[in-house]
Design an enzyme around this catalytic site. Structure first.
Site, mmCIF file in Angstrom:
data_model
loop_
_atom_site.group_PDB
_atom_site.id
_atom_site.type_symbol
_atom_site.label_atom_id
_atom_site.label_comp_id
_atom_site.label_asym_id
_atom_site.label_seq_id
_atom_site.Cartn_x
_atom_site.Cartn_y
_atom_site.Cartn_z
ATOM 1 N N THR A 118 0.860 -1.194 0.000
ATOM 2 C CA THR A 118 0.000 0.000 0.000
ATOM 3 C C THR A 118 0.891 1.237 0.000
ATOM 4 O OG1 THR A 118 -1.634 -1.231 1.225
ATOM 5 C CG2 THR A 118 -1.855 1.171 1.255
ATOM 6 N N CYS A 259 -3.130 -1.786 9.095
ATOM 7 C CA CYS A 259 -3.570 -1.130 7.854
ATOM 8 C C CYS A 259 -4.440 0.095 8.085
ATOM 9 C CB CYS A 259 -4.315 -2.126 6.970
ATOM 10 S SG CYS A 259 -3.233 -3.401 6.329
ATOM 11 N N LYS A 262 -2.952 3.413 9.869
ATOM 12 C CA LYS A 262 -1.835 4.062 9.161
ATOM 13 C C LYS A 262 -2.258 4.485 7.756
ATOM 14 C CE LYS A 262 0.717 0.359 6.827
ATOM 15 N NZ LYS A 262 0.476 0.703 5.428
HETATM 16 C C1 UDX Z 1 -8.143 -4.261 6.587
HETATM 17 C C2 UDX Z 1 -9.075 -4.309 5.360
HETATM 18 O O1 UDX Z 1 -10.332 -4.901 5.716
HETATM 19 C C3 UDX Z 1 -8.414 -5.102 4.257
HETATM 20 O O2 UDX Z 1 -9.238 -5.110 3.096
HETATM 21 C C4 UDX Z 1 -7.063 -4.467 3.940
HETATM 22 O O3 UDX Z 1 -6.407 -5.188 2.931
HETATM 23 C C5 UDX Z 1 -6.203 -4.405 5.188
HETATM 24 O O4 UDX Z 1 -6.894 -3.709 6.216
HETATM 25 P P1 UDX Z 1 -7.531 -5.966 8.545
HETATM 26 O O5 UDX Z 1 -6.602 -4.917 9.068
HETATM 27 O O6 UDX Z 1 -7.064 -7.382 8.487
HETATM 28 O O7 UDX Z 1 -8.004 -5.587 7.060
HETATM 29 O O8 UDX Z 1 -8.811 -5.939 9.481
HETATM 30 P P2 UDX Z 1 -10.376 -5.651 9.362
HETATM 31 O O9 UDX Z 1 -11.117 -6.904 9.391
HETATM 32 O O10 UDX Z 1 -10.677 -4.686 8.275
HETATM 33 O O11 UDX Z 1 -10.595 -4.935 10.781
HETATM 34 C C6 UDX Z 1 -9.896 -3.729 11.093
HETATM 35 C C7 UDX Z 1 -10.233 -3.249 12.457
HETATM 36 O O12 UDX Z 1 -11.560 -2.736 12.484
HETATM 37 C C8 UDX Z 1 -10.164 -4.304 13.560
HETATM 38 O O13 UDX Z 1 -9.539 -3.737 14.689
HETATM 39 C C9 UDX Z 1 -11.625 -4.605 13.848
HETATM 40 O O14 UDX Z 1 -11.824 -5.039 15.166
HETATM 41 C C10 UDX Z 1 -12.269 -3.258 13.601
HETATM 42 N N1 UDX Z 1 -13.694 -3.323 13.237
HETATM 43 C C11 UDX Z 1 -14.090 -3.978 12.115
HETATM 44 C C12 UDX Z 1 -14.641 -2.683 14.044
HETATM 45 O O15 UDX Z 1 -14.293 -2.074 15.073
HETATM 46 N N2 UDX Z 1 -15.961 -2.737 13.686
HETATM 47 C C13 UDX Z 1 -16.397 -3.381 12.570
HETATM 48 O O16 UDX Z 1 -17.607 -3.381 12.316
HETATM 49 C C14 UDX Z 1 -15.426 -4.033 11.760
#
Ligand code: UDX
Length: 437
Positions: A118, A259, A262
């Site tokens: 990214t 992700c 940042k």
């Molecule tokens: C994210 C993107 O979803 C993904 O497409 C990208 O490539 C990388 O970043 P990831 O960091 O693995 O993926 O986690 P994700 O499932 O998106 O959750 C991110 C954060 O949001 C977590 O801390 C999760 O607990 C939080 N979250 C997610 C919430 O607080 N509420 C929600 O409804 C969904």
């Protein structure tokens, strides 16, 4: 086809094994000797469901090295190194720049470098100028994998995005990457071809949208707390409108990980550099709302318990999300640290993340105030409160009656709104959710 994958973190290691699964001969390259030694012996250096099996099944077609010369002879080179946050919020491009410089001596005419990291918009154009003198070419192919679903997301992605040059070379690059992803494309996976800038922006725009959706519902949680409304019921009700959708509307202690936090900061910093900072000024609010969620837990604890100094509080969850041992920018671990700083004795529990968490706690000089364990019931022993900070399945499904006998004071703060509040209340607990009581 012979492929190299440069950078073997969550993204690169899973990508390397997945490409081997598709039948390619893959060399994974990383500067971290421990990581490479682990992968070379078929052991995942991090917790990711299904990844160990994928590594084991593809040992014949996979090799790993710390030496960039291992990329020599490969036709396609995937760039999957990290792009962390610099202290000023912008994207630190050191690893990308270093990886491309180190790769240059091993590139030959006809090779294709495929960027997956990214990056700030404008990077692909710059890197193309670096690789062009070797006769190799470059395209951008952002990755959207979620931790916890990394294998599934790599082998069966929602879509493939190709950022290419608008010329004959771009057409050839598209055809070559189509060959690499033939098995994925055969499953009718949408494939969208666009210019470099658009492909780079797709990734940060997607993550900004997701972060905004989470902060929107967390803003509603603040309103719900002030009015006696229930944010979960609100999310269910607005989520039925498929223009809105229910996913990513779970209010709680907010987003973390390597992700989303940042990427929104890096995107805003890049927009400012480009003179269009105002277009993304709302991302500062998204960030602020998100960080306020972590403090909210402590506010609830103070409201319920009074002075926190000397109390014992169990925090269930350390990873930034379930099914992961990743603690980068983890809201759960931030809560552990701030409670410890407030004089609380914290007993943290997580099925996978206690190792990395204990190293961070030690580095923060908080080891005396924090005890970490896998067993969450043990962590709750004699506690004045339990905080659920990561929604691991076995926390969600724990019978509150079995917990009631362990604690000193029956208070549960559900930082992820993931518990059955009635069951916990019936078991004698004071239940406090985030935007719902
Ligand atoms: C994210 C993107 O979803 C993904 O497409 C990208 O490539 C990388 O970043 P990831 O960091 O693995 O993926 O986690 P994700 O499932 O998106 O959750 C991110 C954060 O949001 C977590 O801390 C999760 O607990 C939080 N979250 C997610 C919430 O607080 N509420 C929600 O409804 C969904």
């Amino acid at each position: 086809m012979k492929l190299s994958v440069i950078g073997c973190g969550y993204l690169g290691a899973v990508h390397a094994a997945s490409m081997a699964e598709l039948g390619h001969e893959v060399t994974g390259i990383d500067v971290d000797p421990e990581r490479i030694a682990s992968l070379a012996t078929g052991v995942a250096p991090f917790h990711e469901p299904g990844f160990n099996d994928l590594l084991a099944a593809n040992q014949q077609r996979l090799s790993f090295s710390t030496d960039m010369s291992a990329a020599h002879g490969c036709r396609v080179h995937f760039l999957a190194v990290g792009t962390p946050q610099s202290p000023d919020g912008s994207v630190d491009m050191t690893y990308v720049n270093q990886a491309v410089s180190d790769l240059l001596p091993y590139l030959k005419p006809g090779d294709l470098v495929v960027g997956k990291s990214t990056v700030p918009v404008g990077t692909a154009e710059r890197l193309l100028q670096m690789v062009a003198p070797t006769g190799a070419h470059l395209m951008w192919n952002p990755e959207f994998l979620r931790e916890g679903f990394a294998v599934e997301d790599t082998l069966a992605p929602d879509r493939l995005v190709y950022g290419v040059t608008d010329d004959e070379a771009g057409i050839k690059d598209t055809a070559l990457l189509d060959e690499v992803y033939a098995a994925i494309l055969a499953k009718n996976t949408p494939r969208l071809v666009m210019n470099f800038a658009t492909a780079e922006l797709v990734k940060v725009a997607a993550n900004s949208f997701l972060a905004t959706k989470i902060s929107f519902i967390n803003a509603m949680a603040e309103i719900a707390d002030a009015t006696g409304a229930n944010v979960t019921q609100l999310a269910d009700a607005i989520g039925h409108d498929d223009r809105i959708g229910r996913r990513f509307l779970n209010a709680g202690i907010g987003f973390g990980g390597g992700c989303l936090p940042k990427d929104i900061r890096g995107f805003a910093a890049r927009a400012t550099e480009l003179g269009v900072g105002d277009a993304l000024s709302f991302l500062q609010d998204v960030d602020d709302i998100n960080l306020r969620r972590r403090a909210r837990v402590q506010d609830i604890l103070v409201a319920e318990l009074g002075e926190l100094k000397g109390k014992k509080i169990a925090v269930w969850g350390l990873a930034f999300k379930p099914d992961s041992d990743d603690i980068r920018d983890s809201p759960a671990l931030d809560i552990v640290e701030s409670l410890a700083r407030a004089g609380v004795h914290v007993t943290g529990s997580d099925p996978e993340a206690t190792g990395p968490a204990s190293r961070r706690i030690a580095a923060a000089g908080l080891s005396d105030s924090v005890t970490l364990a896998v067993d969450h019931l043990g962590a709750a022993q004699d506690a004045d409160a339990i905080v659920v900070a990561t929604e691991w399945k076995h926390f969600r499904t724990t019978d509150p009656v079995s917990v009631a006998g362990h604690v000193k004071n029956a208070l549960v703060v559900d930082g992820r709104n993931c518990l059955d509040s009635d069951a916990w209340k019936d078991a004698g607990f004071v239940y406090r959710g985030m935007g719902r009581s």
